[in-house]
Write a protein that holds these residues in place. Structure first.
Motif, short mmCIF file in Angstrom:
data_model
loop_
_atom_site.label_atom_id
_atom_site.label_comp_id
_atom_site.label_asym_id
_atom_site.label_seq_id
_atom_site.Cartn_x
_atom_site.Cartn_y
_atom_site.Cartn_z
N GLN A 8 42.63 81.96 69.42
CA GLN A 8 43.34 83.10 70.00
C GLN A 8 44.60 83.37 69.18
O GLN A 8 45.31 82.44 68.81
N LYS A 9 44.83 84.65 68.89
CA LYS A 9 45.93 85.01 67.99
C LYS A 9 46.99 85.83 68.71
O LYS A 9 46.66 86.72 69.50
N VAL A 10 48.24 85.51 68.39
CA VAL A 10 49.37 86.32 68.84
C VAL A 10 50.00 86.89 67.58
O VAL A 10 50.51 86.15 66.73
N ALA A 11 49.95 88.21 67.43
CA ALA A 11 50.49 88.87 66.24
C ALA A 11 51.78 89.59 66.61
O ALA A 11 51.87 90.22 67.66
N VAL A 12 52.77 89.49 65.72
CA VAL A 12 54.07 90.14 65.94
C VAL A 12 54.37 91.04 64.75
O VAL A 12 54.29 90.60 63.60
N ILE A 13 54.71 92.30 65.02
CA ILE A 13 55.08 93.23 63.96
C ILE A 13 56.53 93.67 64.21
O ILE A 13 56.86 94.14 65.30
N MET A 14 57.38 93.46 63.20
CA MET A 14 58.81 93.72 63.38
C MET A 14 59.34 94.71 62.35
O MET A 14 58.58 95.30 61.58
N THR A 15 60.62 94.87 62.34
CA THR A 15 61.32 95.87 61.53
C THR A 15 60.82 95.98 60.10
O THR A 15 60.52 94.97 59.45
N GLY A 16 60.72 97.20 59.61
CA GLY A 16 60.29 97.42 58.23
C GLY A 16 59.84 98.85 58.00
O GLY A 16 59.35 99.51 58.92
N MET A 17 60.04 99.34 56.77
CA MET A 17 59.60 100.70 56.45
C MET A 17 58.10 100.71 56.16
O MET A 17 57.51 99.69 55.81
N GLY A 18 57.50 101.88 56.32
CA GLY A 18 56.07 102.01 56.02
C GLY A 18 55.19 101.63 57.19
O GLY A 18 55.62 101.61 58.34
N SER A 19 53.95 101.29 56.89
CA SER A 19 52.98 101.00 57.95
C SER A 19 52.19 99.73 57.68
O SER A 19 51.13 99.51 58.30
N ASP A 20 52.65 98.88 56.76
CA ASP A 20 51.91 97.64 56.47
C ASP A 20 51.75 96.83 57.75
O ASP A 20 52.70 96.64 58.50
N GLY A 21 50.54 96.38 57.99
CA GLY A 21 50.24 95.59 59.19
C GLY A 21 49.37 96.31 60.18
O GLY A 21 48.58 95.69 60.90
N THR A 22 49.45 97.63 60.22
CA THR A 22 48.70 98.39 61.24
C THR A 22 47.19 98.26 61.06
O THR A 22 46.45 98.02 62.02
N LYS A 23 46.69 98.41 59.83
CA LYS A 23 45.25 98.28 59.59
C LYS A 23 44.76 96.88 59.94
O LYS A 23 43.66 96.71 60.49
N GLY A 24 45.55 95.89 59.64
CA GLY A 24 45.19 94.52 59.99
C GLY A 24 45.17 94.31 61.49
O GLY A 24 44.30 93.60 62.02
#
Length: 355
Positions: free
Chosen positions: A286-302
């Protein structure tokens, strides 16, 4: 639209002229002043009231770190550091983040870089983005003490019933403003945390090691730069080395770190998307993913792939605390986020998912 006013601070007349020519080519920026050292910079900030500043570290009379400390206390403005890639330079960059710098650009070849042209586009983009950051966000003083977690046993479980014993994995992606955000989150996690942590912070080679060392000295958990082939363990945070994509693969011994130098994704290596996509392929975890501050959109497709596979929960940093609300905003708009949290509540939210 009004151009953003820029102050350039560097003890080299050549570097000041070169940086000015780069930034003046942007339709969004206007260079309104040049300063030779930290003392000169403080005086000119009070006269010109710039929206953003580039700041060299190594200068006579008053160096960049000394100046930055005073500036952030008396007349804070978004600041992009120009850093050398020496051990001392990378260490000073970490100190600059502690003092409130937004981001940095690594000089290709030392203090006076005749080949600064290599980072021209990067410098322009970072200065443009920093000029839009609200001063209230860089002035914010985050808590340094460990937070008191709620008793997760009394809470409604976030994963499906009967999944308490399944292995957990935390993965974090961040960019501009990330070092301070990581400090806030990692220092609030207890050493007993029942999961390994994988981190991608957009940063060039040479700087991630200093960041990992800095975070390790102030956190209860162990923080280290990830090494190819090592088996990841609970209670340890693994930071992707600058210049390498970080992925994991399942082996008989456990999850193994894989580092590679495949082409950058959307201009980034390491890429948050590539980490999240790798993690999405893991079975029975089971995965807990965290997306934080940053320009652009890196991480969304993942994150889209993570959610398609199931067994994943996603936390995004709120606009209220983000230095740059690009990466979390893209994830939220893609409808792959389970919770939006202020930075100082992200660690607590992560812990609610763990047994």
């Amino acid at each position: 639209m009004r151009k953003k006013k820029v102050l350039i601070v560097d003890d080299s007349a050549f570097m000041r002229k070169l940086i000015k020519s780069f930034l003046s080519s942007s339709p969004c920026l206007e260079v309104i002043g040049l300063a030779r050292n930290g003392k000169d910079a403080i005086e000119k900030i009070k006269v010109f009231h710039p929206d953003v500043m580039t700041l060299d570290v190594e200068m006579p009379r008053m160096n960049g770190l000394e100046a930055l400390k005073i500036i952030m206390e008396e007349c804070p403005i978004p600041t992009i550091m120009l850093s050398s890639t020496t051990d001392e330079g990378t260490e000073n960059t970490m100190k600059a983040f502690e003092l409130g710098a937004i981001d940095f650009v690594a000089k290709p070849s030392g203090t006076i870089s005749l080949d600064l042209e290599k980072v021209k586009n990067d410098l322009i983009e970072k200065v443009e983005n920093a000029s839009k950051v609200q001063v209230s966000k860089i002035k914010r003083k985050y808590r340094q003490q460990e937070i008191q977690f709620v008793n997760t046993a009394s809470m409604q479980p976030r994963f499906e019933k009967g999944d308490k014993e399944r292995a957990k994995l935390i993965c974090i992606g961040t960019s501009t403003g990330g070092p301070r955000a990581l400090e806030e989150v990692l220092t609030a996690l207890p050493s007993s945390i029942n999961a390994p942590i994988l981190i991608v912070q957009h940063m060039p080679a040479g700087f991630t090691k200093s960041l990992a060392q800095r975070l390790n000295t102030i956190s209860s958990i162990e923080v280290k730069e990830a090494e190819a082939g090592e088996i990841i363990k609970k209670g340890i945070a693994y930071l992707a080395p600058g210049g390498y994509h970080l992925t994991v693969e399942e082996t008989l011994e456990g999850l193994k770190v894989v580092l590679d130098i495949k082409p950058s994704r959307n201009g980034h290596r390491p890429s948050v998307d590539i980490l999240f996509e790798s993690v999405s392929r893991l079975l029975n975890i089971q995965k807990v993913a965290v997306i934080m501050t940053g320009m652009g959109s890196d991480g969304t497709k993942g994150l889209v792939k993570l959610k398609q596979k199931g067994d994943s929960k996603v936390i995004a940093e709120s606009q209220e605390t983000c230095i740059v609300f690009g990466m979390p905003k893209a994830a939220i708009e893609a409808n792959v986020v389970d919770h939006v949290e202020k930075l100082d509540n992200i660690a607590r939210s992560v812990m609610k998912y763990l047994p």
